[in-house]
Design an enzyme around this catalytic site. Structure first.
Site, short mmCIF file in Angstrom:
data_model
loop_
_atom_site.label_atom_id
_atom_site.label_comp_id
_atom_site.label_asym_id
_atom_site.label_seq_id
_atom_site.Cartn_x
_atom_site.Cartn_y
_atom_site.Cartn_z
N SER A 51 0.84 -1.10 -0.08
CA SER A 51 0.07 0.08 0.01
C SER A 51 0.74 1.36 -0.02
CB SER A 51 -1.00 0.07 1.44
OG SER A 51 -1.61 -1.21 1.36
C1 LIG Z 1 -3.28 -4.08 -0.14
S1 LIG Z 1 -2.85 -5.53 0.14
C2 LIG Z 1 -2.36 -5.50 1.80
C3 LIG Z 1 -0.89 -4.81 1.95
C4 LIG Z 1 -0.12 -5.03 3.17
N1 LIG Z 1 -0.69 -4.75 4.58
C5 LIG Z 1 1.48 -4.78 3.08
O1 LIG Z 1 2.04 -4.40 4.19
O2 LIG Z 1 2.02 -4.88 1.91
C6 LIG Z 1 -4.08 -6.45 0.57
C7 LIG Z 1 -3.96 -7.98 0.61
O3 LIG Z 1 -5.21 -8.61 1.24
C8 LIG Z 1 -5.33 -9.76 0.96
N2 LIG Z 1 -6.70 -10.28 1.06
C9 LIG Z 1 -7.93 -10.31 0.13
N3 LIG Z 1 -8.77 -10.76 0.73
C10 LIG Z 1 -8.51 -11.12 2.04
C11 LIG Z 1 -9.26 -12.00 2.79
N4 LIG Z 1 -10.66 -12.22 2.89
N5 LIG Z 1 -8.71 -12.15 3.85
C12 LIG Z 1 -7.20 -11.96 4.19
N6 LIG Z 1 -6.62 -11.31 3.25
C13 LIG Z 1 -7.11 -10.90 2.01
C14 LIG Z 1 -4.94 -9.91 -0.79
O4 LIG Z 1 -4.42 -10.90 -1.04
C15 LIG Z 1 -3.84 -8.76 -0.47
O5 LIG Z 1 -2.41 -9.48 -0.27
#
Ligand SMILES: C[S@@+](CC[C@H](N)C(=O)[O-])C[C@H]1O[C@@H](n2cnc3c(N)ncnc32)[C@H](O)[C@@H]1O
Length: 361
Positions: free
Chosen positions: A65
């Site tokens: 992000s």
């Molecule tokens: C924007 S990224 C997060 C960035 C992260 N916090 C970082 O430091 O890089 C969003 C993440 O949420 C995950 N995601 C999507 N749906 C999800 C769910 N139901 N449970 C857990 N993770 C999920 C995606 O696979 C993705 O890796």
């Protein structure tokens, strides 16, 4: 110190604001480092990992992000020493490392739905010297074994706050998450405090745009279901509007007017396009029925624009009414709105204070 670059892959896709570009550390290390240090989101996975090759894929499904968005969420989270935190959406693992550095890795657990992404984050974290628990699974279920948490940080967008998060946070604990309706994909950061009776509530703290949790992605309506055949359907209602397009869409989509409209018309998806002639078209699709609307805005902003609507709802009229409401309230910004999740699981959006509910059309 937890450098973001330790958590970025060799090939990555930073957002330029106009789209995504491919940047390879092997091919151009300087360019790679420049983007790693930039305040932009960087995509690290496309199409749930089904994408092959180095050109950008169709749907960004994991990313690092934007640093300013991360730090603003951390400020909302306002952790104190020793706080126990659940993160939802591990992604690259960078946020889990930042939380571990601040609170101790034993106080951090992070859930990631994608097995490959979770495995990669675990390895990267270990290489950087951090060992928070990374769980592969659906973050909407939380991680009950380690509850209660003092804080829940969600780094992926949601339309509905799951029950599990409120059950797993202690009374007075804070949940920070990107939240929005399905209207435009735009989110605002909701900063909710758990009351201890199964409800939680608080203000939005600003506009943001995050990818959505897998199970809450908008399954885009099929155009032909709404407008079958050639030309306008026989029951099309035609009118004009004097509302400028910029009040309903802007390039960043961060305008408070868009957010206010999106809150009032949750059962609708909005998209837009600009033709080479400079005509901007807004399309609206009902999510509960097959209502639709199309509005063609001419270059000449002084001219009225053509409106076409079909189906049981008049979606453009709803958008105009929602916009009029926002204007009539003194054009409030994101921070003036708030969200309550009631003890029986209903979501209520309000303006100013929890008793003043935003109308839903
Ligand atoms: C924007 S990224 C997060 C960035 C992260 N916090 C970082 O430091 O890089 C969003 C993440 O949420 C995950 N995601 C999507 N749906 C999800 C769910 N139901 N449970 C857990 N993770 C999920 C995606 O696979 C993705 O890796």
């Amino acid at each position: 110190m937890v450098p973001r670059e330790l958590f970025l892959p060799q090939v990555m896709w930073p957002s330029t604001g106009q789209g995504y570009i491919t940047v390879s550390k092997t091919d151009d290390p300087e360019e790679w480092r420049r983007w790693a240090d930039a305040d932009v989101p960087i995509v690290t996975q496309w199409d749930d990992g089904h994408h092959i090759g180095t050109t950008p894929g169709k749907l960004a499904t994991s990313s690092s992000s934007m640093p300013s968005a991360v730090f603003s969420m951390f400020a909302d989270l306002s952790v104190t020493d020793g706080a126990r935190v659940l993160e939802v959406g591990t992604g690259t693992g960078w946020c889990a490392a930042l939380l571990s550095a601040r609170l101790g890795e034993q106080n951090v657990v992070s859930v990631e739905v994608d097995e490959t992404v979770a495995g990669c984050a675990r390895k990267t974290l270990a290489a950087a010297g951090w060992h928070p628990e990374i769980v592969t699974g659906d973050g909407l279920l939380g991680r009950p074994d380690r509850a209660p948490y003092d804080r829940i940080l969600v780094t992926v967008g949601v339309h509905e706050v799951p029950r599990a998060w409120i059950e797993q946070i202690r009374p007075g604990g804070v949940l920070v998450m990107p939240w929005g309706t399905r209207y435009s994909g735009q989110n605002a950061i909701a900063c909710l405090t758990a009351a201890g009776d199964g409800s939680a509530g608080g203000h939005f703290t600003g506009a943001t745009r995050f990818m959505h949790v897998r199970s809450q992605r908008l399954d885009w309506p099929e155009f032909d279901d709404y407008l079958p055949g050639e030309g306008w359907p026989a029951d099309t209602r035609r009118s004009t509007t004097g509302l400028p397009a910029a009040q309903i869409v802007d390039e960043s989509d961060y305008a408070a007017s868009n957010f206010a409209v999106s809150l009032q018309i949750p059962e609708c998806a909005r998209t837009f396009a600009r033709s080479p002639q400079g005509v901007q078209t807004i399309w609206l699709f009902g999510l509960g029925d097959l209502s639709w609307a199309a509005v063609f805005f001419d270059e000449d902003a002084s001219a009225d624009s053509r409106v076409y609507q079909g189906g049981p709802r008049s979606l453009w009229d709803e958008v105009e009414a929602a916009h009029r409401w926002w204007y009539g309230q003194g054009r409030p910004g994101h921070e003036e709105f708030g969200l309550t999740v009631t003890a029986d699981g209903r979501q209520q959006v309000w303006l100013g204070e929890p008793s003043t509910l935003v109308p839903v059309r």
